[in-house]
Design a protein around this motif. Structure first.
Motif, PDB file in Angstrom:
ATOM      1  N   GLU A  68      36.601  45.496  58.382  1.00 31.08           N
ATOM      2  CA  GLU A  68      37.106  44.394  58.230  1.00 31.08           C
ATOM      3  C   GLU A  68      36.800  44.066  57.100  1.00 31.08           C
ATOM      4  N   ARG A  69      37.826  42.865  56.935  1.00 31.39           N
ATOM      5  CA  ARG A  69      37.974  41.981  55.623  1.00 31.39           C
ATOM      6  C   ARG A  69      36.268  41.081  55.243  1.00 31.39           C
ATOM      7  N   VAL A  70      36.031  41.392  54.196  1.00 38.49           N
ATOM      8  CA  VAL A  70      35.159  40.631  53.518  1.00 38.49           C
ATOM      9  C   VAL A  70      35.017  39.951  52.246  1.00 38.49           C
ATOM     10  N   LYS A  71      34.303  39.472  51.770  1.00 43.06           N
ATOM     11  CA  LYS A  71      34.288  38.410  50.532  1.00 43.06           C
ATOM     12  C   LYS A  71      33.264  38.618  50.056  1.00 43.06           C
ATOM     13  N   VAL A  72      33.213  39.165  49.198  1.00 45.00           N
ATOM     14  CA  VAL A  72      31.308  39.088  48.411  1.00 45.00           C
ATOM     15  C   VAL A  72      31.025  38.637  47.974  1.00 45.00           C
ATOM     16  N   THR A  73      29.529  37.596  47.717  1.00 43.05           N
ATOM     17  CA  THR A  73      29.675  36.733  46.953  1.00 43.05           C
ATOM     18  C   THR A  73      28.145  37.840  45.811  1.00 43.05           C
ATOM     19  N   TYR A  74      28.207  38.208  44.688  1.00 48.19           N
ATOM     20  CA  TYR A  74      27.005  38.579  44.347  1.00 48.19           C
ATOM     21  C   TYR A  74      26.623  38.422  42.817  1.00 48.19           C
ATOM     22  N   PHE A  75      25.843  39.196  42.832  1.00 49.58           N
ATOM     23  CA  PHE A  75      25.019  39.260  41.036  1.00 49.58           C
ATOM     24  C   PHE A  75      25.033  40.385  40.630  1.00 49.58           C
ATOM     25  N   LEU A  76      24.578  40.081  39.222  1.00 51.56           N
ATOM     26  CA  LEU A  76      23.617  41.213  38.495  1.00 51.56           C
ATOM     27  C   LEU A  76      22.681  41.740  38.741  1.00 51.56           C
ATOM     28  N   ARG A  77      21.758  42.286  38.743  1.00 47.94           N
ATOM     29  CA  ARG A  77      20.241  42.569  38.958  1.00 47.94           C
ATOM     30  C   ARG A  77      20.063  44.200  38.015  1.00 47.94           C
ATOM     31  N   ARG A  78      19.315  44.007  36.939  1.00 51.26           N
ATOM     32  CA  ARG A  78      19.456  45.337  37.137  1.00 51.26           C
ATOM     33  C   ARG A  78      20.552  46.402  36.401  1.00 51.26           C
ATOM     34  N   GLY A  79      21.491  45.763  36.816  1.00 54.88           N
ATOM     35  CA  GLY A  79      22.626  47.065  36.258  1.00 54.88           C
ATOM     36  C   GLY A  79      23.726  47.345  37.641  1.00 54.88           C
TER      37      GLY A  79
ATOM     38  N   ALA B  19      18.556  31.201  35.878  1.00 54.26           N
ATOM     39  CA  ALA B  19      19.832  30.928  35.789  1.00 54.26           C
ATOM     40  C   ALA B  19      20.605  32.572  36.410  1.00 54.26           C
ATOM     41  N   GLN B  20      21.422  32.307  37.494  1.00 50.68           N
ATOM     42  CA  GLN B  20      22.092  33.258  37.665  1.00 50.68           C
ATOM     43  C   GLN B  20      23.651  33.591  37.704  1.00 50.68           C
ATOM     44  N   GLN B  21      24.465  34.345  37.378  1.00 48.75           N
ATOM     45  CA  GLN B  21      25.989  34.166  37.466  1.00 48.75           C
ATOM     46  C   GLN B  21      26.971  34.841  38.258  1.00 48.75           C
ATOM     47  N   TYR B  22      26.763  34.008  39.826  1.00 51.65           N
ATOM     48  CA  TYR B  22      27.320  34.770  40.508  1.00 51.65           C
ATOM     49  C   TYR B  22      28.587  35.367  40.549  1.00 51.65           C
ATOM     50  N   PHE B  23      29.092  36.661  40.876  1.00 51.83           N
ATOM     51  CA  PHE B  23      30.949  37.060  41.253  1.00 51.83           C
ATOM     52  C   PHE B  23      31.225  37.309  42.312  1.00 51.83           C
ATOM     53  N   PHE B  24      32.499  37.338  42.219  1.00 54.25           N
ATOM     54  CA  PHE B  24      32.857  37.688  44.219  1.00 54.25           C
ATOM     55  C   PHE B  24      34.542  38.540  43.852  1.00 54.25           C
ATOM     56  N   PHE B  25      34.063  39.553  45.377  1.00 58.68           N
ATOM     57  CA  PHE B  25      34.904  40.283  45.372  1.00 58.68           C
ATOM     58  C   PHE B  25      35.780  40.791  46.751  1.00 58.68           C
ATOM     59  N   GLN B  26      36.387  40.700  47.263  1.00 57.32           N
ATOM     60  CA  GLN B  26      36.636  40.514  48.481  1.00 57.32           C
ATOM     61  C   GLN B  26      37.919  42.404  48.704  1.00 57.32           C
ATOM     62  N   GLY B  27      37.638  42.256  49.842  1.00 59.97           N
ATOM     63  CA  GLY B  27      38.296  43.498  50.290  1.00 59.97           C
ATOM     64  C   GLY B  27      38.067  44.015  51.694  1.00 59.97           C
ATOM     65  N   LYS B  28      37.839  45.471  51.831  1.00 55.69           N
ATOM     66  CA  LYS B  28      37.842  46.028  53.225  1.00 55.69           C
ATOM     67  C   LYS B  28      36.535  46.980  53.193  1.00 55.69           C
ATOM     68  N   VAL B  29      35.428  46.871  53.869  1.00 55.05           N
ATOM     69  CA  VAL B  29      34.507  47.243  54.254  1.00 55.05           C
ATOM     70  C   VAL B  29      34.647  48.953  54.636  1.00 55.05           C
TER      71      VAL B  29
END
Length: 100
Positions: A76-87, A28-38
Motif C-alpha cells: 500500500e502507498r503511504v505518506k509518513v510524517t516523522y521526526f528524528l529522535r536520537r538518530g 520544538a520538533q521538526q517534522y519531515f515527510f516521506f511517501q512510498g510503498k510499504v
C-alpha cells in the motif's frame, strides 16, 4: 546587604528568562515527510520504499496515528510524517493513500 539582595534578584530573573527560552527551543520538533510503498511492517518498525528506490525505516508505536485508523498492508502507498529522535526516524503519522 541590600545591594547583595538586588544583585541576587537580578541574577535569578535573568536565569529564569534564559531557562524559559531554552525550554521553548528544546520542545520544538521538526517534522519531515516521506511517501512510498510499504515493504514490511514488523513489530515496532515500518519499512517504506520511495519512488526513487530509496528505503527508509521508521519506528512506530502507540503514539503513531494511522489515517484511516488501521495498519497499512504490504504494497500500500503511504505518506509518513516523522521526526528524528536520537538518530532514528520516528513515525508520528502514517496516512494510507488511495491506489493510483
Amino acid at each position: 546587604m541590600k545591594t547583595f539582595s538586588k544583585t541576587w534578584f537580578i541574577l535569578m530573573v535573568i536565569a529564569g528568562i534564559l531557562i524559559t527560552i531554552g525550554l521553548n527551543e528544546a520542545c520544538a520538533q521538526q517534522y519531515f515527510f516521506f511517501q512510498g510503498k510499504v515493504e514490511s511492517l514488523y513489530r515496532e518498525q515500518l519499512t517504506v520504499k520511495g519512488s526513487k528506490g530509496e528505503t527508509m525505516y521508521f519506528a512506530i508505536g502507540r503514539r503513531t496515528v494511522y489515517i484511516p485508523s488501521r495498519l497499512p498492508g504490504v504494497g500500500e502507498r503511504v505518506k509518513v510524517t516523522y521526526f528524528l529522535r536520537r538518530g532514528h526516524n520516528v513515525a508520528s503519522q502514517v496516512e494510507i493513500l488511495p491506489a493510483k
